[in-house]
Design an enzyme around this catalytic site. Structure first.
Site, short mmCIF file in Angstrom:
data_model
loop_
_atom_site.label_atom_id
_atom_site.label_comp_id
_atom_site.label_asym_id
_atom_site.label_seq_id
_atom_site.Cartn_x
_atom_site.Cartn_y
_atom_site.Cartn_z
N GLU A 240 0.85 -1.19 0.00
CA GLU A 240 0.00 0.00 0.00
C GLU A 240 0.90 1.25 0.00
O GLU A 240 1.97 1.25 0.61
CB GLU A 240 -0.85 -0.01 1.28
CG GLU A 240 -1.85 1.12 1.38
CD GLU A 240 -2.59 1.12 2.74
OE1 GLU A 240 -2.07 0.54 3.71
OE2 GLU A 240 -3.68 1.69 2.80
N LYS B 193 -10.26 0.94 -1.08
CA LYS B 193 -10.17 0.62 0.34
C LYS B 193 -11.37 1.20 1.09
O LYS B 193 -11.74 2.36 0.91
CB LYS B 193 -8.88 1.20 0.91
CG LYS B 193 -8.63 0.89 2.39
CD LYS B 193 -7.31 1.51 2.83
CE LYS B 193 -6.96 1.19 4.27
NZ LYS B 193 -5.71 1.88 4.68
N CYS C 132 -4.87 -3.35 3.93
CA CYS C 132 -4.43 -2.94 5.27
C CYS C 132 -5.48 -3.09 6.37
O CYS C 132 -5.85 -4.20 6.73
CB CYS C 132 -3.89 -1.51 5.21
SG CYS C 132 -2.91 -1.04 6.65
#
Ligand SMILES: *[C@@H]1O[C@H](CO)[C@@H](O)[C@H](O)[C@H]1NC(C)=O
Ligand SMILES: *[C@@H]1O[C@H](CO)[C@@H](O)[C@H](O)[C@H]1NC(C)=O
Ligand SMILES: *[C@@H]1O[C@H](CO)[C@@H](O)[C@H](O)[C@H]1NC(C)=O
Ligand SMILES: *[C@@H]1O[C@H](CO)[C@@H](O)[C@H](O)[C@H]1NC(C)=O
Ligand SMILES: *[C@@H]1O[C@H](CO)[C@@H](O)[C@H](O)[C@H]1NC(C)=O
Ligand SMILES: *[C@@H]1O[C@H](CO)[C@@H](O)[C@H](O)[C@H]1NC(C)=O
Length: 533
Positions: free
Chosen positions: A94, A193, A225
């Site tokens: 990321e 995300k 994440c």
């Protein structure tokens, strides 16, 4: 006659040999073919991101591209190296192309419009179809030129539809985005995300996206994440879409004792019983390190490095369909054992903190014992035998059930045995990186209300011990194959998603609410606090 016989025999022999050769070849071919379906080589790259010189004022698009190309130069070397070693897919971290400290305005020059993969686009072959997209074109060409699937994390900008009532002031939604190119360079997946972590530069998409793609080496799901702490989309992808492998780019800041990257990610792969490929960004100053390739039964390979500033490529063979693999672990009933026994004698209990969460702890007094500690409805049982308790080390068993941290949105249930930082009991739960005490045996279980429990075992100097512990069907986390490295923590980390205080569903969480939440968290959160707390 004799000669004729000989020659005929010779001919027969030749026939036999040649048919043998053919069948060997056929067998070899089948072997190859089957093994190509059975397993594949996966790669993840921990990248030391080259950060921008300034992020408080906007740079030009050219300067932004210049920086991103410098980062892609590094990724390119990793991709080529992975392809040379026959990897079929590589995951990069990321924020790999530009880092993490931005405002909405200063990230803007780094963004490109990323189309929906349904448009069937190969940027390398058709670079001008969607305007100015040099980053997407280069990434697609890297995949194509090296015949390897590439996952990269980039920024997407989407002009607001005029009928939408809430639109950011600059007229664009800005998304933290994963893209995947197949080995021909075609865009096959795009994921925005959902669970942002103090990323003021990005917007939360309207609802969690469930993004999968199929390959000859299994079905894949992707998210990013912090998403891994929540039910949607992480758990959906595994349970409803039955993906074989999850790809997780991350910029994960390690937090002891429960949330270092390698510890939590390996535990999630075991608890969810799915392959997990994690590429973390590398930044020692921010405690960012820890990438790995994790299979459901054990980690395959991992990397943790707080010493150097170097990137690291990891490769490993992975089962294409872990569910039909002979080593696939059985489903676990996490409360079966713990609810079937009478609690062990409860000794002196005291309160302590793991970050902001108030645990009930009880000390491991003897070299061996059977102890229980409870908090509300959660009781944690531990049986253990130390090889020899170090004189100046203290271990405790802890229980926590409740809403976690300062956000109080995620409901956690945790049973943990951990080493206290010092002999002082008030340091139990604080970060400690080394230990000397070895255990000959441990067995940890808890009366969990949730079925989502992730088994963590972390050793001295932040190491994992692949294959040295297992989860029994009745929910006990036990050691295997005798004693091993000194232990920092053994924990059962439970997530009771149903009891989360904020619905993670986008239907309820409208952009207005999101902006409100961002503003509120801005006020509460004192930066810098990108930490995974
Ligand atoms: C950042 O500054 C250094 C030194 O001034 C320069 O060499 C480098 O090219 C700059 N990096 C970027 C991305 O502009
Ligand atoms: C891919 O290969 C083509 C032709 O071989 C070359 O022109 C191009 O620069 C390469 N691109 C990348 C990103 O490697
Ligand atoms: C992948 O294949 C399965 C059937 O094997 C299908 O149900 C699913 O829709 C496919 N997914 C994608 C993204 O094409
Ligand atoms: C990194 O970890 C150490 C030890 O756990 C901690 O003291 C420090 O505050 C952390 N740094 C950051 C930037 O979070
Ligand atoms: C255990 O936890 C509960 C809930 O936080 C608390 O009420 C209780 O006092 C704790 N027990 C001890 C001995 O600290
Ligand atoms: C703990 O319990 C087991 C049986 O459950 C028993 O065999 C063992 O002796 C006990 N250990 C101690 C130290 O009490």
């Amino acid at each position: 006659m004799i000669q004729e016989t000989v020659s005929r025999n010779y001919w027969t022999l030749t026939m036999i040999i040649s048919s043998l050769k053919t069948s060997v070849a056929v067998l070899a071919f089948i072997g190859l073919h089957v093994s190509a379906l059975d397993s594949f080589i996966a790669a993840v790259y921990e990248h030391t991101v080259i950060l921008p010189n300034k992020t408080e004022t906007p740079v030009s698009q050219d300067d932004a591209l210049f920086l991103m190309n410098k980062n892609i130069d590094v990724l390119e070397r990793a991709i080529k190296q992975a392809a040379k070693q026959n990897a079929q897919i590589i995951v990069t971290p990321e924020d790999s192309l530009y880092g993490w400290t931005f405002t909405r305005e200063t990230i803007f020059p780094y963004l490109e419009d990323v189309p929906d993969p349904q448009v069937d686009w190969n940027p390398c072959q058709d670079p001008h179809r969607f305007g100015h997209t040099p980053v997407q074109t280069r990434l697609s060409c890297l995949a194509k030129n090296n015949s390897i699937y590439v996952l990269a994390n980039i920024g997407d900008k989407k002009p607001c539809n005029s009928h939408k009532s809430v639109c950011p002031p600059n007229g664009y939604y800005q998304y933290n985005t994963n893209v995947v190119y197949d080995s021909e360079g075609k865009l096959v997946a795009r994921y925005h995300k959902y669970h942002l972590y103090s990323e003021l530069q990005f917007d939360v998409p309207e609802k969690p996206e469930l993004v999968t793609f199929n390959t000859t080496f299994g079905r894949f799901g992707i998210f990013t994440c912090f998403d891994i702490l929540f039910h949607d989309p992480a758990v959906n992808l595994v349970e409803d879409f039955l993906v074989d492998t999850i790809l997780l780019p991350t910029a994960w800041m390690n937090v002891l004792p429960l949330l270092t990257a390698i510890e939590f990610h390996s535990a999630w792969a075991m608890g969810m019983r799915v392959n997990l490929l994690v590429a973390n960004a590398h930044n020692v100053n921010l405690n960012m390190t820890g990438s790995g390739i994790y299979a459901p039964h054990a980690p395959k390979i991992y990397h943790y490095d707080m010493e150097t500033d170097l990137g690291k490529l990891l490769l490993s063979k992975v089962d294409t369909h872990p569910r039909i693999s002979p080593v696939y672990p059985p489903a676990v009933n996490w409360r079966a054992y713990a609810t079937s026994i009478n609690p062990f004698p409860v000794q002196d209990t005291f309160r302590g903190f793991v970050s902001r969460d108030e645990f009930n702890f009880t000390e491991l007094f003897g070299n061996s014992g059977n102890i229980t500690v409870c908090q509300k409805e959660l009781c944690c049982h531990l049986s253990y035998r130390m090889l020899g308790k170090e004189k100046n080390e203290v271990y405790v068993l802890g229980a926590f059930t409740g809403l976690h941290g300062r956000r109080k949105s995620e409901y956690w249930q945790v049973c943990v045995m951990l080493k206290c930082r010092t002999m002082d009991l008030t340091t139990c739960g604080q970060s400690v990186e080394t230990a000397l005490t070895r255990f000959e045996m441990f067995s940890l279980s808890g009366t969990f209300g949730t079925e989502y429990v992730f088994p963590e075992v972390l050793h001295t100097k932040i190491h994992l011990s692949p294959g040295r512990f297992e989860c029994l069907k009745d929910g006990r986390l036990v050691n295997k194959n005798g004693s091993f490295e000194p232990i920092l923590t053994v924990s059962l980390f439970g997530r009771w998603y149903m009891k989360d205080s904020l619905s993670t569903s986008g239907e309820i969480r409208s952009p207005t609410v999101t902006y409100l939440l961002i503003s509120i968290s801005l006020i509460i959160v004192v930066l810098p606090s990108i930490v995974m707390v």
